[in-house]
Design a protein around this motif. Structure first.
Motif, PDB file in Angstrom:
ATOM      1  N   GLU A 127      39.734  21.625 -47.492  1.00  0.00           N
ATOM      2  CA  GLU A 127      38.422  21.768 -46.666  1.00  0.00           C
ATOM      3  C   GLU A 127      38.318  20.376 -45.953  1.00  0.00           C
ATOM      4  O   GLU A 127      37.815  20.052 -44.765  1.00  0.00           O
TER       5      GLU A 127
ATOM      6  N   ALA B 264      40.634  19.962 -43.209  1.00  0.00           N
ATOM      7  CA  ALA B 264      40.253  20.817 -42.163  1.00  0.00           C
ATOM      8  C   ALA B 264      39.000  20.368 -41.159  1.00  0.00           C
ATOM      9  O   ALA B 264      38.905  20.629 -40.032  1.00  0.00           O
ATOM     10  N   LYS B 265      38.519  19.137 -41.705  1.00  0.00           N
ATOM     11  CA  LYS B 265      37.414  18.618 -40.685  1.00  0.00           C
ATOM     12  C   LYS B 265      38.090  17.757 -39.738  1.00  0.00           C
ATOM     13  O   LYS B 265      37.486  17.385 -38.723  1.00  0.00           O
ATOM     14  N   GLY B 266      39.484  17.345 -39.946  1.00  0.00           N
ATOM     15  CA  GLY B 266      40.167  16.436 -38.839  1.00  0.00           C
ATOM     16  C   GLY B 266      41.541  17.123 -38.575  1.00  0.00           C
ATOM     17  O   GLY B 266      42.214  16.487 -37.558  1.00  0.00           O
ATOM     18  N   CYS B 267      41.847  18.280 -38.978  1.00  0.00           N
ATOM     19  CA  CYS B 267      43.228  18.672 -38.586  1.00  0.00           C
ATOM     20  C   CYS B 267      43.192  20.043 -38.285  1.00  0.00           C
ATOM     21  O   CYS B 267      42.824  20.911 -38.875  1.00  0.00           O
ATOM     22  N   PRO B 268      43.626  20.295 -37.002  1.00  0.00           N
ATOM     23  CA  PRO B 268      43.645  21.484 -36.334  1.00  0.00           C
ATOM     24  C   PRO B 268      44.731  22.556 -36.835  1.00  0.00           C
ATOM     25  O   PRO B 268      44.523  23.807 -36.504  1.00  0.00           O
ATOM     26  N   LEU B 269      45.539  22.160 -37.864  1.00  0.00           N
ATOM     27  CA  LEU B 269      46.668  23.176 -38.467  1.00  0.00           C
ATOM     28  C   LEU B 269      46.079  23.952 -39.261  1.00  0.00           C
ATOM     29  O   LEU B 269      45.059  23.731 -40.118  1.00  0.00           O
ATOM     30  N   ASP B 270      46.619  25.346 -39.569  1.00  0.00           N
ATOM     31  CA  ASP B 270      46.032  26.202 -40.604  1.00  0.00           C
ATOM     32  C   ASP B 270      46.625  26.013 -41.744  1.00  0.00           C
ATOM     33  O   ASP B 270      47.990  26.277 -41.942  1.00  0.00           O
TER      34      ASP B 270
ATOM     35  N   HIS C  69      45.608  27.222 -44.495  1.00  0.00           N
ATOM     36  CA  HIS C  69      45.370  28.356 -45.664  1.00  0.00           C
ATOM     37  C   HIS C  69      46.687  28.409 -46.354  1.00  0.00           C
ATOM     38  O   HIS C  69      47.876  28.515 -46.236  1.00  0.00           O
TER      39      HIS C  69
ATOM     40  N   ARG D  73      48.243  31.009 -47.428  1.00  0.00           N
ATOM     41  CA  ARG D  73      48.962  32.098 -46.956  1.00  0.00           C
ATOM     42  C   ARG D  73      50.055  31.537 -45.835  1.00  0.00           C
ATOM     43  O   ARG D  73      51.202  32.021 -45.506  1.00  0.00           O
ATOM     44  N   MET D  74      49.662  30.404 -45.035  1.00  0.00           N
ATOM     45  CA  MET D  74      50.102  29.900 -44.059  1.00  0.00           C
ATOM     46  C   MET D  74      50.980  28.759 -44.103  1.00  0.00           C
ATOM     47  O   MET D  74      52.025  28.248 -43.463  1.00  0.00           O
TER      48      MET D  74
END
Lengths: 1016, 228
Positions: free
Chosen positions: B156, B159-165, B167, B169-170
């Motif tokens: 989390e 995710a505030k500053g990284c556009p990569l997924d 998750h 699973r990924m």
């Protein structure tokens, strides 16, 4: 406190929790769960603001984000926000709201005089009223428009809240948490797909929150609660409420704004972000965004107390607030009947349902009769009594056809509110933003999605499916299909819930309701766009003046251009325009839907990119040392470079002079770590470099370096640096600080696309090395204390490169000079840089070793006539222009830019060429950028000032660098002058506002032209 | 001011944050190699972090950038023999052996991480073995700082500053990626399911990235383990 319009029971408010707030300074009470609008209505407050142009009293039109009228200013100081829509402001303790666009008060507004002058404010008034005289524009018109435009007041203080951003990815994004969206989310999530469900309201349920439908025989909200619990228990589902998807861009990239703490009492600068911007990438999108009810356009339909029928129903059912004690309902379709029934049950009297149609839907008349509600078929409200609050409705019956009346006199129905429905507009905004194509559904009188442009589906009311059963079925199917398309086939088909479905029925396309006097005549106004005060008369006028294209109409009348973007007005305007043009609505089309769907705060868009996080900063490994030594910093790209190191009380000029003298007389050290560095390896490295640089490297020996120029394909200088050969097929390149990334990309581009056959690898090593540039006559003496490597002239000549051990560290020493002095650049791995730096300063102590910054470096190099790319060059300067023609190989068969030097233009003798300039008055330092002209005695040029303006004179060049030279004790400058290399010794002048400065053209090298010092 | 010890490390709690004030695993030289005054060893990090959301700058590893052609069997076999480790072939994958970690950066580019200081002899051995091969072995130990972020909320925060997924699973443990964090280029390596992320920003950006991460951890009561 008494809330006179609160229902006896019901609604989703918490009646045990009073919430106190102020509106225009007066205290009121509402309940937890209220919005500002519902709390005001419960208190009988309808007069909320004044309109944009005419300052007409305005109330609350809607119960949602489409609100065009009830705009308020929230809070004060650093927390204030303008244009807040009262129906979507959740009530919190001590909320303070004020009316906008009203002075001195919303009750007595001086601007209302605009209403009397309304002939001035007709369509296109901007273009007509503010045309002449020209001199009025800046002083009269523009300030007037600026004050009049924008309803609320922009904050003047800094924002006390913080905001942030979040990236999110999912298989299925469901926009809208009403019945269709919930069904879609449930079906998608059941497959195991990652699902994000977003809804703009504080709780899920959408339209079900306002109604009393049954699903599977139980109250619909039980079904909502069940789905919500199921979704919350699924770790792959994220539910975002109080979140609005505001933009839909390419490749299913959507932006949403989440209001995280707006519903809580305001506190100064909380620790958590008040609002968050979500950047979402979804494999599939299901749009379940619902629909907006349209107003009816009739005479004085903007009076406080006139509102949308579904909104009146929402206020009664969801918030327990009655919009009036006596509510006349006015409609062209069946949906308003439900509002009338619910209002009646909630305790309001319904003097009449006035239906434009001859006949209502099946069963409605019977229910009305049972509830004791009279229905006036084929009736119209032709006027409204009351200005600050509805006091009555004037009703007439229409003739069978056309605009004629069957009655001769209107009947007055006493009432304190009018609930109207002009039909429904699916919220196709996001669908349209995603480039989907719409079609007009004539039976339902609305635009519906037709052809999707991205991986998406529209379901429920936003798809024109207004019946609950259809919403649920469409949602379930679309959710399962989206998940399957994203790679998650459903394990079992979910059974669509059973809901009581009422058919949509019929709708009468009456775009402007006939009134006693025709549109545009008399005092009555028929509002289409409530926020921008655009009336039917304005649309008619625009049409008469020839504005027949909808995009022209929009701009000329400003219809749909307010912050509500015409959610309640666009279709009515199109319908009216189509009536006048005698064409169909599909032929007219719609205006473009643009993001954001609803307004987004600047804070949300900025997120945490403010203050110390506004932009990344790059620090060298020596940064903390520079700070401790009191350095001031200069931004070079994102790097913070030490600019100069003032001692206490020292001016910049004194500090820079001291630093320059230290280098010329003893020894100084510059942090040169920021220069770009590239490691080149491979058997074709020489070939590669020969193709890129203007000079040749075939004969460059191992352990030797050369200054070299990179030019673009057009032959103009792009970057410069050192090319050092450190092995048979290995080179170490430097670039300018700002050009590092660009040059590496450019080289990779050539390597991969033009010369993929060359065996060369490029690796960025900019950050690998900390570089200390030790310069000055004592540089050798300092370093000799730190290394066993021989540094004397014979062992380590100018432009030699050696690996060595310095201060116990594995280092590489370059004997290069950018200051003109004896100079060694010592490079060690970055993480050992600070050790090297401290060792050099300890060794140099006895020589008064001095750190020097970029400013002194600039002065020292200018004294030597060394260029800085980007200062002496501007992408129009060739090496020959700089006097560096000798660095352009004539023998190499090819290199980037070579062809350009055969062009006539690069051979012109009057090209601007690099020269030195010495002012006649040695104390005068020319400003950089000063234009240069031939000597003239025109007083307009020589005396400076701006009046009288001189006759145009040819500009023959400009100053590129200019400094006080402490070494020479006078000013020096570098300039680009037309034909300058042939003009040494001639006098030209720089006409400044303070008078002309005469100067003599010289060679660009002012100091040690033979280069003895650097070679020493 | 409560103080405590965790194995080889000594901690001090101050204003709700834990500061490491001593780590006997490291030399002064190692610590000075970081962009903050006190770098941590991996062991000290694990002890200090516990199960909390924690960020620290670690002593940067020895690092070599390796370029070569996978179709050249000579290159592959010789390089692997010296490294004692396979070269990852799948995009964004990582291979490890002993104290060596090899991150895939491109179809012909790898980042080889080893113990601090180990890069010099490793580079010599690689260059010797690959003398006649078209390769580039480049010491990049100083190129990047080494940050470690661990804790349930780590994804989390990123995710505030990284556009990569990111998750699970990924982006699974053993994955790496060159991406963007806080508008700076970033090499990410996911070590385990904790999750523990190794972040390798360009060294000059490290102070900014640390400031950004400390700010981004605010909602999650994360701790920055290095003394400021």
């Amino acid at each position: 406190m008494k809330q006179p319009f609160r229902t006896a029971q019901g609604g989703r408010i918490d009646r045990s929790r009073p919430v106190f707030f102020t509106f225009n300074g007066r205290q009121y009470a509402g309940h937890a769960g209220d919005t500002l609008a519902s709390a005001l209505l419960a208190n009988g407050v309808h007069l909320v603001g004044r309109s944009f142009k005419y300052h007409r009293p305005r109330g609350i039109l809607s119960a949602g984000c489409e609100e065009p009228s009830a705009l308020v200013q929230l809070e004060k100081g650093g927390l204030t926000e303008p244009n807040m829509r009262a129906p979507v402001v959740e009530l919190y303790d001590d909320l303070a709201a004020t009316s906008q666009n009203a002075w001195p008060s919303v009750e007595h507004d001086i601007g209302a005089v605009n209403g009397l002058l309304s002939k001035l404010f007709v369509a296109g008034f901007y273009y007509k009223t503010f045309m002449s005289p020209k001199s009025f524009w800046m002083k009269v018109y523009e300030p007037f428009i600026r004050r009049a435009a924008g309803l609320g007041k922009a904050p003047t203080e800094g924002d006390l809240d913080i905001y942030d951003k979040m990236h999110a990815h999912c298989d299925v994004l469901v926009v809208g948490g009403g019945p269709a969206g919930l069904a879609a989310a449930r079906a998608a999530a059941a497959s195991g797909a990652r699902v994000i469900l977003i809804d703009e309201q504080n709780e899920l349920g959408g339209a079900l929150l306002s109604a009393d439908e049954l699903i599977d025989g139980n109250p619909a909200l039980d079904w909502v609660a069940g789905i919500q619990a199921e979704l919350l228990a699924n770790p792959e589902v994220r539910i975002l409420t109080r979140t609005t998807v505001t933009g839909y861009y390419d490749h299913n990239y959507l932006i949403a704004a989440q209001r995280r703490t707006d519903h809580l009492p305001r506190r100064a600068a909380g620790k958590t972000a008040r609002q968050r911007l979500w950047k979402i990438r979804a494999a599939r999108v299901v749009l379940a965004t619902g629909a907006h009810e349209r107003p009816l356009v009739f005479a004085d339909n903007d009076r406080p107390g006139v509102m949308l029928a579904a909104a009146a129903r929402t206020y009664a059912n969801r918030y327990g607030a009655l919009v009036g004690k006596k509510v006349v309902v006015f409609t062209n379709n069946d949906s308003a009947y439900e509002a009338a029934f619910d209002l009646k049950i909630a305790g309001a009297a319904i003097p009449a349902i006035v239906d434009l149609r001859p006949e209502a839907g099946q069963g409605l008349l019977e229910r009305a009769r049972n509830l004791g509600i009279p229905v006036i078929a084929q009736g119209a409200i032709v006027g409204v009594k009351g200005t600050k609050r509805v006091a009555g409705a004037l009703v007439m019956r229409l003739a069978e056809a056309g605009e004629a009346f069957a009655d001769t006199q209107p009947a007055e129905l006493e009432c304190d509110a009018i609930a109207m429905s002009g039909g429904w507009s699916p919220a196709v905004h996001l669908f349209s933003q995603s480039q989907g194509k719409l079609r007009f559904d004539d039976a339902k009188a609305c635009f519906v999605p037709d052809v999707a442009a991205q991986h998406q589906a529209s379901v429920g009311a936003c798809n024109g499916s207004f019946e609950l059963g259809a919403c649920l079925a469409e949602g379930l199917d679309a959710g399962a299909a989206a998940a399957e398309a994203a790679g998650f086939p459903a394990t079992a088909k979910l059974v669509a819930p059973v809901a009581q479905s009422r058919a949509f029925g019929t709708i009468k396309q009456t775009w402007v309701v006939p009134s006693l006097r025709p549109v545009g005549h008399g005092k009555a106004k028929h509002f289409i766009d409530f926020q921008n005060d655009v009336t039917a008369a304005d649309v008619a006028l625009a049409h008469r003046e020839g504005y027949k294209h909808v995009e022209h109409l929009k701009r000329y009348t400003t219809m749909g251009m307010a912050t509500d973007q015409g959610k309640t007005s666009n279709v009515n305007a199109l319908g009216y325009l189509s009536t006048m043009l005698g064409t169909s609505i599909p032929e007219i089309g719609t205006t473009t839907f643009r993001a954001p769907y609803t307004p987004v705060t600047f804070g949300t868009l900025a997120g945490r990119d403010v203050g110390h996080l506004a932009d990344p900063e790059r620090h060298t490994p020596i940064h903390a040392w520079h700070v401790a030594r009191g350095a001031l910093f200069e931004d070079v790209g994102q790097w913070k470079r030490a600019w100069y190191y003032p001692r206490p009380g020292e001016t910049m000029e004194a500090a820079v002079s001291r630093e320059c003298r230290a280098v010329r007389e003893s020894v100084g050290v510059l942090d040169a770590s920021t220069l770009g560095k590239i490691d080149v390896q491979g058997q074709d490295a020489v070939t590669f470099l020969n193709l890129l640089y203007t000079s040749a490297f075939s004969k460059l020996e191992i352990g030797k370096a050369r200054y070299a120029l990179l030019c673009k394909e057009d032959g103009m200088v792009m970057d410069d640096g050192i090319v050092a050969r450190v092995g048979p097929s290995r080179f170490y390149l430097t670039t300018t600080t700002g050009g590092a990334a660009k040059v590496l990309d450019w080289m990779e581009d050539y390597l991969q696309t033009e010369w993929p056959h060359l065996k060369v690898y490029l690796t960025s090593i900019t950050e690998q090395w900390t570089v200390a540039q030790v310069a000055g006559p004592k540089a050798r003496a300092v370093l000799e204390k730190l290394t066993d490597t021989k540094l004397d002239k014979e062992s380590f000549p100018f432009m030699a490169v050696k690996d060595a051990t310095v201060a116990g560290l594995k280092a590489r020493i370059f004997r290069v000079s950018f200051t003109g002095e004896l100079s060694f650049e010592v490079a060690v791995p970055a993480h050992q840089g600070k050790q090297l730096w401290e060792a050099i300063f300890a060794a140099g102590d006895e020589f008064g070793i001095t750190p020097f910054g970029t400013e002194a470096m600039h002065v020292l190099r200018a004294e030597k006539g060394f260029i800085i790319v980007g200062q002496e060059t501007d992408a129009t300067v060739t090496p020959q222009d700089l006097g560096m023609g000798g660095m352009v190989s004539r023998l190499k068969p090819d290199f980037v830019g070579k062809r350009a030097y055969t062009r006539a233009d690069t051979a012109r003798v009057d090209r601007k060429q690099l020269v030195g300039l010495l002012t006649d008055e040695p104390q005068t330092v020319l400003p950089e950028g000063a234009q240069l002209v031939e000597v003239s005695d025109d007083p307009a040029l020589t005396k400076g000032g701006t009046s009288p303006l001189p006759a145009p004179v040819p500009m023959i060049g400009h100053v590129t660098s200019s400094y006080w030279s402490p070494t020479l004790g006078r000013s020096i400058a570098l300039a680009l002058v037309k034909g300058g290399s042939a003009r040494h010794g001639q006098v030209i002048m720089a006409p400044l506002t303070t008078g002309a400065v005469r100067c003599t053209i010289t060679g660009p090298v002012f100091y040690d032209a033979e280069g003895k010092r650097a070679n020493g | 001011m409560p103080a405590g010890t965790g194995g080889s490390s000594i901690f001090l709690a101050l204003d709700g944050a834990w500061f490491l004030i001593g780590d006997d695993l490291m030399s002064e030289l190692d610590r000075a190699a970081c962009t903050v005054p006190l770098g941590l060893s991996a062991k000290a990090f694990a002890e200090a972090a516990g199960t909390r959301l924690a960020l620290a700058e670690l002593v940067p590893p020895g690092a070599l950038n390796l370029r070569g052609d996978l179709a050249d069997h000579g290159f592959v076999s010789k390089a692997c023999a010296v490294l004692g480790c396979e070269l990852p072939r799948a995009p964004n994958s990582v291979q490890s052996a002993g104290e060596l970690t090899v991150l895939w950066l491109g179809p012909d580019e790898w980042l080889v991480l080893t113990a601090p200081g180990g890069e010099i002899s490793l580079a010599e051995r690689l260059e010797e073995a690959l003398l006649e091969t078209h390769v580039a072995v480049t010491d990049v130990s100083g190129n990047r700082a080494h940050l470690r972020l661990k804790g349930a909320a780590a994804r989390e925060v990123l995710a505030k500053g990284c556009p990569l997924d990111l998750h699970p699973r990924m982006f699974k443990p053993g994955s790496c990626a060159q991406t963007v964090l806080a508008r700076t280029s970033m090499l990410l390596h996911l070590l385990d399911d904790a999750p523990t992320f190794d972040l390798f920003p360009r060294r000059s950006f490290a102070p900014y990235v640390v400031a950004w991460l400390v700010d981004a951890m605010r909602d999650h009561e994360g701790v920055f383990l290095n003394a400021a």
